[in-house]
Design a protein around this motif. Structure first.
Motif, PDB file in Angstrom:
ATOM      1  N   ALA A   1      -9.611  -5.900  -3.178  1.00  9.54           N
ATOM      2  CA  ALA A   1      -8.486  -5.028  -3.530  1.00  9.54           C
ATOM      3  C   ALA A   1      -8.511  -3.763  -2.682  1.00  9.54           C
ATOM      4  CB  ALA A   1      -8.545  -4.667  -5.012  1.00  9.54           C
ATOM      5  N   ARG A   2      -9.703  -3.189  -2.496  1.00 13.51           N
ATOM      6  CA  ARG A   2      -9.834  -1.975  -1.690  1.00 13.51           C
ATOM      7  C   ARG A   2      -9.428  -2.253  -0.234  1.00 13.51           C
ATOM      8  NH1 ARG A   2     -14.871  -1.427  -2.315  1.00 13.51           N
ATOM      9  NH2 ARG A   2     -14.665  -0.488  -4.364  1.00 13.51           N
ATOM     10  N   TYR A   3      -9.790  -3.411   0.251  1.00 16.06           N
ATOM     11  CA  TYR A   3      -9.461  -3.817   1.627  1.00 16.06           C
ATOM     12  C   TYR A   3      -7.944  -3.817   1.845  1.00 16.06           C
ATOM     13  CZ  TYR A   3      -9.615  -6.867   5.800  1.00 16.06           C
ATOM     14  OH  TYR A   3      -9.485  -7.400   7.055  1.00 16.06           O
TER      15      TYR A   3
ATOM     16  N   ALA B   1       2.771  -3.252   4.498  1.00 11.92           N
ATOM     17  CA  ALA B   1       2.387  -2.396   3.369  1.00 11.92           C
ATOM     18  C   ALA B   1       2.744  -3.041   2.038  1.00 11.92           C
ATOM     19  CB  ALA B   1       3.069  -1.035   3.498  1.00 11.92           C
ATOM     20  N   VAL B   2       3.928  -3.646   1.956  1.00  9.55           N
ATOM     21  CA  VAL B   2       4.361  -4.282   0.701  1.00  9.55           C
ATOM     22  C   VAL B   2       3.469  -5.472   0.356  1.00  9.55           C
ATOM     23  CG1 VAL B   2       6.219  -5.595  -0.383  1.00  9.55           C
ATOM     24  CG2 VAL B   2       6.750  -3.514   0.895  1.00  9.55           C
ATOM     25  N   VAL B   3       3.192  -6.328   1.347  1.00 10.52           N
ATOM     26  CA  VAL B   3       2.355  -7.508   1.107  1.00 10.52           C
ATOM     27  C   VAL B   3       0.955  -7.093   0.668  1.00 10.52           C
ATOM     28  CG1 VAL B   3       1.254  -9.477   2.223  1.00 10.52           C
ATOM     29  CG2 VAL B   3       3.664  -8.983   2.676  1.00 10.52           C
TER      30      VAL B   3
ATOM     31  N   GLY C   1       0.729  -5.834  -2.908  1.00 10.49           N
ATOM     32  CA  GLY C   1       0.671  -6.928  -3.875  1.00 10.49           C
ATOM     33  C   GLY C   1      -0.742  -7.465  -4.037  1.00 10.49           C
ATOM     34  N   ASN C   2      -1.462  -7.650  -2.928  1.00 13.44           N
ATOM     35  CA  ASN C   2      -2.834  -8.136  -2.992  1.00 13.44           C
ATOM     36  C   ASN C   2      -3.776  -7.104  -3.605  1.00 13.44           C
ATOM     37  OD1 ASN C   2      -3.008 -10.846  -1.990  1.00 13.44           O
ATOM     38  ND2 ASN C   2      -2.449 -10.078   0.020  1.00 13.44           N
TER      39      ASN C   2
END
Length: 274
Positions: free
Chosen positions: A192-194, A252-254, A257-258
């Protein structure tokens, strides 16, 4: 164009470009406390991954700690070199742009040479910018960055068995009564941080490019129609920055989401579909 300044910038850019590929590994290996290098990093990480999973702790095992520490230093070194290269290339690009706009008295061949140099410098600057961003992301989450070195399609051996266990845990519905293993919890958090790092970096760069595009289009509108060279250059740069900002917005959007829901993306990675 000032000859000495141009020559110094070109030599510096070439030196930095070479350093970008040969320097980070040597710098990262300094003080690593283990015989790590780019050649054996993948194998070292795979062994450390099995060790870390079997230990069952959130904190890294000694082997994993060494590998992650090396990879962090590698990304920091590469990001710094790429950022300096980007500054040099931007400076060189400004000089080439000014020379091109003042090239009215030059022959057609010289003007083509300046235009080609401008295109080359622009492409190299884009490469340096992407490299800088990617390595900042890797430095923020080096463990998640290392996951790409896992052969997720492995079918035999201790690593394959470990990967199967990871896949089974990820496939289990969250909150199904079983506690998430600490190593997997660490993987999910770092994953998530990545992606959060890339989402933030992409958004910031998109804003910067939108601002640069606005300046370029304003210059285009204020330039007399008789000054075709300036108008064409401003328009081309405006189009390039607009398109680049759109790509970054999608990135940025993709990644957002991750970052907000990392488990499905991590599961897809270990299934070989990410």
């Amino acid at each position: 164009m000032p000859g000495r300044t141009l020559a110094a910038l070109v030599v510096l850019a070439v030196a930095l470009f070479v350093a970008l590929f040969v320097g980070p590994g040597a710098l990262a290996a300094t003080g690593s406390g283990a015989a790590l290098d780019e050649g054996n990093l993948a194998e070292s990480f795979r062994k450390a991954f099995v060790e870390y999973w079997n230990a069952g702790n959130r904190d890294f095992s000694p082997g994993m700690e060494r590998v992650v520490d090396y990879w962090f230093r590698y990304h920091v070194a590469k990001a710094v070199i790429a950022a300096i290269l980007l500054i040099v290339l931007v400076t060189l690009g400004v000089l080439v742009r000014k020379a091109f706009l003042r090239a009215g008295g030059l022959g057609a061949g010289q003007r083509v040479g300046l235009a080609s140099a401008g295109i080359l410098v622009t492409l190299l600057a884009l490469f340096a910018a992407v490299t800088t961003v990617a390595n900042i992301q890797g430095a923020v989450a080096p463990f998640a960055s290392l996951l790409s070195m896992l052969p997720t399609g492995a079918r035999d051996g201790e690593l394959a068995a470990t990967l199967d266990q990871v896949r089974q845990r990820l496939a289990a519905p969250s909150g199904a009564g079983e506690q998430t293993p600490p190593p997997l919890d660490m993987m999910i958090d770092d994953f998530a941080r990545y992606h959060l790092a890339m989402a933030v970096l992409g958004a910031v760069l998109a804003v910067v490019l939108i601002g640069m595009s606005a300046v370029s289009w304003r210059r285009y509108a204020r330039t007399a129609s008789s000054d075709r060279r300036t108008r064409r250059l401003s328009g081309a740069f405006g189009v390039l920055t607009v398109l680049s900002s759109l790509v970054l917005i999608v990135v940025a959007v993709v990644n957002t989401g991750n970052a907000t829901d990392p488990r499905p993306g991590l599961a897809a990675f270990f299934e070989g579909g990410w």
